[in-house]
Design an enzyme around this catalytic site. Structure first.
Site, short mmCIF file in Angstrom:
data_model
loop_
_atom_site.label_atom_id
_atom_site.label_comp_id
_atom_site.label_asym_id
_atom_site.label_seq_id
_atom_site.Cartn_x
_atom_site.Cartn_y
_atom_site.Cartn_z
N PRO A 158 0.83 -1.20 0.00
CA PRO A 158 0.00 0.00 0.00
C PRO A 158 0.87 1.26 0.00
O PRO A 158 1.85 1.33 0.75
CB PRO A 158 -0.81 -0.11 1.30
CG PRO A 158 -0.52 -1.42 1.89
CD PRO A 158 0.64 -2.04 1.19
N GLY B 121 1.94 5.19 0.61
CA GLY B 121 1.67 6.24 1.59
C GLY B 121 1.34 5.72 2.97
O GLY B 121 0.62 6.35 3.73
N LEU C 95 5.19 1.83 4.60
CA LEU C 95 5.58 0.43 4.41
C LEU C 95 6.64 0.28 3.32
O LEU C 95 6.86 -0.80 2.79
CB LEU C 95 4.34 -0.43 4.11
CG LEU C 95 3.28 -0.41 5.23
CD1 LEU C 95 2.05 -1.21 4.84
CD2 LEU C 95 3.86 -0.93 6.55
N GLY C 96 7.28 1.39 2.98
CA GLY C 96 8.48 1.32 2.13
C GLY C 96 8.21 1.14 0.65
O GLY C 96 9.06 0.59 -0.06
N SER C 97 7.07 1.64 0.17
CA SER C 97 6.77 1.41 -1.26
C SER C 97 7.77 2.13 -2.17
O SER C 97 8.19 1.56 -3.18
CB SER C 97 5.33 1.83 -1.60
OG SER C 97 5.11 3.17 -1.26
N SER C 98 8.18 3.34 -1.82
CA SER C 98 9.09 4.06 -2.73
C SER C 98 10.49 3.42 -2.70
O SER C 98 11.15 3.32 -3.73
CB SER C 98 9.16 5.56 -2.40
OG SER C 98 9.67 5.76 -1.12
N ALA C 99 10.93 2.97 -1.52
CA ALA C 99 12.24 2.32 -1.44
C ALA C 99 12.22 1.01 -2.22
O ALA C 99 13.17 0.70 -2.96
CB ALA C 99 12.61 2.05 0.02
N ALA C 100 11.14 0.24 -2.07
CA ALA C 100 11.03 -1.03 -2.80
C ALA C 100 11.01 -0.78 -4.30
O ALA C 100 11.62 -1.53 -5.07
CB ALA C 100 9.79 -1.79 -2.35
N ASP D 262 15.32 2.70 4.57
CA ASP D 262 14.27 2.01 3.82
C ASP D 262 14.84 1.23 2.63
O ASP D 262 14.57 0.03 2.48
CB ASP D 262 13.19 2.99 3.34
CG ASP D 262 12.35 3.55 4.49
OD1 ASP D 262 12.68 3.26 5.66
OD2 ASP D 262 11.38 4.26 4.22
C1 MEV Z 1 10.66 6.24 7.12
O1 MEV Z 1 10.38 4.88 6.86
C2 MEV Z 1 11.67 6.34 8.20
C3 MEV Z 1 12.08 7.78 8.57
O2 MEV Z 1 13.02 7.65 9.65
C4 MEV Z 1 12.70 8.51 7.40
C5 MEV Z 1 14.08 7.97 7.01
O3 MEV Z 1 14.75 7.35 7.83
O4 MEV Z 1 14.46 8.20 5.85
C6 MEV Z 1 10.91 8.57 9.10
#
Ligand code: MEV
Length: 272
Positions: free
Chosen positions: A71, A73, A76-81, A118
């Site tokens: 999901p 926003g 849960l790390g969608s942009s990193a994944a 992430d």
């Molecule tokens: C976001 O998943 C984690 C934060 O600490 C941002 C980051 O570490 O880049 C809020």
């Protein structure tokens, strides 16, 4: 066609604090993004996609198809994944470190001031202890219930808002140090299988995130309360907050399933 795949994540402990040089404990979850990349005449794609492609050595244009189980926003790390999956599609066989590094192009575009945790956990998988860019794999395993608050949010606004408030509010730096200490303790609890200790660390971290950092919101409070009322050993917001999701710690897989059924969340296993 070239395909890349990467998992989403939950931050178990240390979100926000990790942006300021404290450690974070983070885990990959069994929800993935898959991208398929094909050569095409033009690269009509976001700048970050093009930056990843070029640095990965992909020459010429491309088209990208994205399929996601994560999901958007929800912390849960969608942009990193997505960044890690793109790196793997543009450069099959690239190392874990390189995939995480390439994914930072997208993280910087989406987040503004990312710590790198992430993409690191998405690329490495399992559970990691992340400190100032260095990654250590962490043993142990646990079951969680993830409950979405129903509010989508942007990490950028939460992270940059906190950076602004930190200039004048000394409580924030004290809370950041406490959150880092909880990440260190949480690592030991997970490695020792001390779920009671880990659950307590979740509850304490949530208090610091809410009262010290001010990154919770009514819907996240309701989500964390619902997880505890359903029997979680501890619960907290996960990721940047301001919306997104909360996680509750379960005793085992069956217990995570029960909590998920009671709250409308979903169960995930983390670690080995
Ligand atoms: C976001 O998943 C984690 C934060 O600490 C941002 C980051 O570490 O880049 C809020």
């Amino acid at each position: 066609m070239s395909v890349g795949r990467a998992p989403g994540k939950v931050i178990l402990l240390g979100e926000h604090a990790v942006v300021y040089g404290e450690p974070a404990l983070a885990a990959a979850i069994d929800r993935h993004i898959q991208v398929s990349v094909e050569p095409a005449d033009a690269a009509d794609a976001p700048d970050a996609f093009i930056a990843i492609a070029r640095e990965a050595g992909w020459t010429g244009g491309f088209s990208v198809r994205i399929e996601s189980q994560i999901p958007y926003g929800n912390g849960l790390g969608s942009s990193a994944a997505l960044g890690v999956a793109l790196a793997r599609a543009f450069k099959p066989g690239c190392s874990v470190e390189e995939a995480a590094r390439l994914a930072m192009h997208l993280e910087r575009a989406v987040h503004g001031k990312p710590s790198g945790v992430d993409p690191a956990v998405s690329a490495h998988g399992g559970v990691i202890f992340f400190l100032k860019g260095a990654v250590e794999r962490v043993g142990g395993s646990a079951w969680l219930c993830v409950l979405q608050s129903g509010i989508e949010r942007g990490t950028k606004t939460t992270v940059l808002g906190l950076a602004e408030r930190r200039k004048t509010d000394p409580v924030i730096d004290r809370s950041i140090r406490s959150l880092g200490e909880l990440a260190r303790q949480g690592r030991s609890f997970l490695e020792l299988g001390d779920l009671r200790g880990l659950g307590k660390a979740f509850d304490t971290a949530h208090s610091y995130l809410r009262d010290g950092l001010g990154v919770s919101c009514l819907e996240l409070e309701r989500a964390a309360d619902a997880l505890r009322a359903a029997g979680a050993l501890g619960a907290k917001l996960t990721g940047a907050g301001g919306g997104g999701a909360a996680i509750g710690l379960a005793r085992d897989q069956a217990h995570a399933g029960e909590i998920a059924e009671k709250t409308g969340g979903f169960a995930v296993g983390i670690g080995s």
